[in-house]
Design a protein around this motif. Structure first.
Motif, PDB file in Angstrom:
ATOM      1  N   MET A   1       1.393  -2.455  -0.908  1.00  0.00           N
ATOM      2  CA  MET A   1       1.065  -1.640  -2.079  1.00  0.00           C
ATOM      3  C   MET A   1      -0.107  -0.695  -1.799  1.00  0.00           C
ATOM      4  SD  MET A   1       3.227  -2.326  -4.346  1.00  0.00           S
ATOM      5  CE  MET A   1       4.573  -3.508  -4.222  1.00  0.00           C
ATOM      6  N   ILE A   2      -1.100  -1.176  -1.111  1.00  0.00           N
ATOM      7  CA  ILE A   2      -2.277  -0.355  -0.805  1.00  0.00           C
ATOM      8  C   ILE A   2      -2.151   0.308   0.561  1.00  0.00           C
ATOM      9  CG2 ILE A   2      -4.761  -0.445  -0.322  1.00  0.00           C
ATOM     10  CD1 ILE A   2      -4.972  -2.556  -2.540  1.00  0.00           C
ATOM     11  N   THR A   3      -1.743  -0.453   1.553  1.00  0.00           N
ATOM     12  CA  THR A   3      -1.716   0.094   2.915  1.00  0.00           C
ATOM     13  C   THR A   3      -0.614   1.131   3.095  1.00  0.00           C
ATOM     14  OG1 THR A   3      -0.346  -1.774   3.621  1.00  0.00           O
ATOM     15  CG2 THR A   3      -2.726  -1.975   3.946  1.00  0.00           C
ATOM     16  N   GLY A   4       0.505   0.966   2.390  1.00  0.00           N
ATOM     17  CA  GLY A   4       1.587   1.935   2.486  1.00  0.00           C
ATOM     18  C   GLY A   4       1.134   3.311   2.014  1.00  0.00           C
ATOM     19  N   PHE A   5       1.412   4.339   2.795  1.00  0.00           N
ATOM     20  CA  PHE A   5       1.047   5.717   2.505  1.00  0.00           C
ATOM     21  C   PHE A   5      -0.468   5.948   2.565  1.00  0.00           C
ATOM     22  CE2 PHE A   5       5.189   5.022   0.733  1.00  0.00           C
ATOM     23  CZ  PHE A   5       5.888   6.158   1.112  1.00  0.00           C
ATOM     24  N   ARG A   6      -1.193   5.011   3.187  1.00  0.00           N
ATOM     25  CA  ARG A   6      -2.613   5.247   3.469  1.00  0.00           C
ATOM     26  C   ARG A   6      -2.945   4.958   4.930  1.00  0.00           C
ATOM     27  NH1 ARG A   6      -5.692   7.065  -0.333  1.00  0.00           N
ATOM     28  NH2 ARG A   6      -5.036   6.835  -2.496  1.00  0.00           N
ATOM     29  N   TRP A   7      -2.343   3.935   5.508  1.00  0.00           N
ATOM     30  CA  TRP A   7      -2.602   3.615   6.916  1.00  0.00           C
ATOM     31  C   TRP A   7      -1.766   4.505   7.842  1.00  0.00           C
ATOM     32  CZ3 TRP A   7      -5.330   0.933   3.815  1.00  0.00           C
ATOM     33  CH2 TRP A   7      -6.224  -0.046   4.232  1.00  0.00           C
ATOM     34  N   HIS A   8      -0.509   4.707   7.442  1.00  0.00           N
ATOM     35  CA  HIS A   8       0.434   5.455   8.273  1.00  0.00           C
ATOM     36  C   HIS A   8       1.605   5.820   7.378  1.00  0.00           C
ATOM     37  CE1 HIS A   8       3.490   6.216  11.399  1.00  0.00           C
ATOM     38  NE2 HIS A   8       2.498   6.293  12.286  1.00  0.00           N
ATOM     39  N   ASN A   9       2.293   6.921   7.688  1.00  0.00           N
ATOM     40  CA  ASN A   9       3.477   7.273   6.902  1.00  0.00           C
ATOM     41  C   ASN A   9       4.499   6.150   6.885  1.00  0.00           C
ATOM     42  OD1 ASN A   9       2.425   9.759   6.319  1.00  0.00           O
ATOM     43  ND2 ASN A   9       3.890  10.943   7.514  1.00  0.00           N
ATOM     44  N   GLY A  10       4.550   5.375   7.950  1.00  0.00           N
ATOM     45  CA  GLY A  10       5.473   4.253   8.026  1.00  0.00           C
ATOM     46  C   GLY A  10       4.863   2.945   7.584  1.00  0.00           C
ATOM     47  N   ALA A  37       1.414   0.159   7.088  1.00  0.00           N
ATOM     48  CA  ALA A  37       0.581  -0.593   8.033  1.00  0.00           C
ATOM     49  C   ALA A  37       1.442  -1.306   9.058  1.00  0.00           C
ATOM     50  CB  ALA A  37      -0.285  -1.596   7.279  1.00  0.00           C
ATOM     51  N   GLN A  38       2.679  -1.640   8.675  1.00  0.00           N
ATOM     52  CA  GLN A  38       3.565  -2.297   9.641  1.00  0.00           C
ATOM     53  C   GLN A  38       3.836  -1.409  10.842  1.00  0.00           C
ATOM     54  OE1 GLN A  38       7.835  -2.317   7.766  1.00  0.00           O
ATOM     55  NE2 GLN A  38       6.341  -2.463   6.112  1.00  0.00           N
ATOM     56  N   ARG A  39       3.934  -0.104  10.601  1.00  0.00           N
ATOM     57  CA  ARG A  39       4.106   0.830  11.720  1.00  0.00           C
ATOM     58  C   ARG A  39       2.793   0.975  12.491  1.00  0.00           C
ATOM     59  NH1 ARG A  39       7.121   5.530  12.795  1.00  0.00           N
ATOM     60  NH2 ARG A  39       6.538   6.234  14.890  1.00  0.00           N
TER      61      ARG A  39
END
Length: 448
Positions: free
Chosen positions: A235-244, A246-248
């Protein structure tokens, strides 16, 4: 006090009425009056880019960004226009919209580790569906959550683990177990103590600190060795860590993952995504296991929200959104902490986290976390035109915004130092803010 009352006169009237007709005075606990000092805007009427205007016409540089749901900036024109175009055609029908397929394809083009996706409206629905799916797939009842991560769902399986567990049956509370972040030994003990009982492990890939080397991969391996599903809350890491996600970024493939918040730049869209092996149990093309009533929401695929999500994904694909957030966030992190150190307050105030998703800590004279000092810091930055429950930047923030924010922080630190040398209550207007997870109220927040 009169000038303060005058500055927030409309907000005060609205707050009084809100508490009479809305439990808590609003619809999100994190936005509640108890989370802010008395000297704070009570209601926002509009936002544009990185700026918001309150009910009294005061304007602020804003860093909460809709509890991290707004990654591009408020009312981002391309996203708003995409939603508007669909609204005039209707937003909800008796059969699926063609946008449901188009948006699923767009989403899966970014989240390459997933093979199927189901959209819904909020993060709680997505994470709860993941837990239901894991229980159905494994035939087990227990789930394990990371105790160091503050929120997974409004549903009983998580809320029952908090201090606000009233209304959650004990039998339900007992089904949720906890382990610690960056501590796979605690997870091993959990599996050893509950052999064949844990259906899934859920955690955020990261918060303030990166995972230690191999932590996520070892945890996934531990899950699979014990027949449990490995689930990431993005919810937080998605679209903030990487376009793909945090899993990417961390090169980890979860069995299931949950997205929301910045997925549609503030419009209500969340997603449960994962491998076909698991997701198909919520579909129509399997006969080997009982059917899972996975997600079925009347408004889960509203056309304007899906159009907003597709437009948002398009911007992330074309433009350096995360790079921009990291650059400006790094300025806040580096220059903000330097400013704090120059005031001799490095032991008491600290900006921390990933540059694209910063928070700050506020400690008292005894170096203990303090709601009173947090409230004072918020109060004084609000006085200076900055609304910063966190320091989460968006694509709309500019270097000029960062300059003004650092000036506001500098002014607030002077008052903070004064409070450390004396009595914080004499500089704080009214009561301090409180934590969300508390078993009882003290009655002070309602008495605005």
């Amino acid at each position: 006090m009169n000038s303060i009352s005058s500055r927030f006169q409309s907000s005060r009237a609205l707050q009084k009425r809100a508490h009479e007709i809305i439990p808590g005075g609003c619809h999100t606990y994190a936005k509640g009056d108890d989370q802010y000092p008395v000297l704070a805007p009570g209601f926002i009427v509009r936002g544009e880019g990185a700026h918001v205007w309150d009910a009294d016409g005061n304007t602020y540089i804003e860093y909460g960004m809709g509890n991290r749901a707004v990654g591009l900036g408020h009312a981002y024109p391309e996203v708003v226009e995409a939603a508007r175009r669909e609204l005039v055609n209707g937003s909800n029908f008796t059969r699926p919209s063609t946008l449901e397929v188009a948006c699923a394809e767009e989403f899966l083009s970014l989240i390459e580790t997933a093979e199927m996706v189901k959209f819904c409206k909020d993060g709680s629905d997505a994470t709860s569906a993941a837990m239901r799916l894991a229980r159905a797939y494994t035939g087990r009842d227990n789930i394990a959550i990371c105790a160091d991560h503050p929120f997974f769902s409004t549903d009983d399986w998580f809320i029952g683990t908090t201090a606000v567990s009233a209304g959650v049956p004990k039998a339900t509370r007992d089904l949720t177990l906890t382990f610690r972040y960056n501590d796979n030994e605690s997870a091993r003990r959990l599996f050893a103590d509950n052999p064949g009982k844990i259906a899934a492990v859920i955690l955020e890939a990261a918060r303030a600190d990166d995972p230690e080397p191999n932590f996520l991969h070892d945890l996934r391996r531990l899950c699979h060795e014990n027949g449990a599903l490995f689930v990431l809350d993005e919810m937080i890491t998605g679209f903030r860590w990487h376009n793909g996600g945090a899993q990417r970024y961390y090169d980890i493939v979860p069995d299931l993952s949950c997205f929301g918040k910045a997925l549609a730049n503030g419009f209500s869209v969340s997603a449960l995504a994962g491998r076909r092996e698991f997701m198909r149990l919520g579909g129509l093309d399997h006969t080997d296991k009982p059917r899972v009533f996975l997600l079925s929401t009347t408004h889960g695929a509203e056309t304007h929200a899906l159009a907003a999500a597709m437009a948002t994904i398009g911007v992330y694909k074309r433009e350096p959104v995360i790079e921009h957030a990291n650059r400006l966030g790094q300025r806040l992190l580096t220059e903000g902490n330097a400013l704090i150190a120059s005031r001799g307050l490095g032991e008491h105030v600290r900006i921390l986290g990933r540059p694209s998703c910063l928070v700050y800590s506020t400690l008292d004279q005894e170096l203990k976390p303090s709601q009173a000092f947090r409230s004072l810091f918020l109060q004084e930055t609000i006085r200076r035109g900055v609304l910063m429950p966190s320091l989460v930047v968006s694509y709309a923030h500019t270097d000029a915004d960062i300059d003004r924010t650092l000036e506001a922080i500098g002014g607030a630190l002077e008052i903070y130092a004064e409070a450390l040398a004396g009595d914080v209550s004499k500089l704080l207007v009214g009561r301090p803010s409180q934590i969300v997870y508390r078993a009882y109220n003290d009655g002070k927040t309602a008495a605005l």
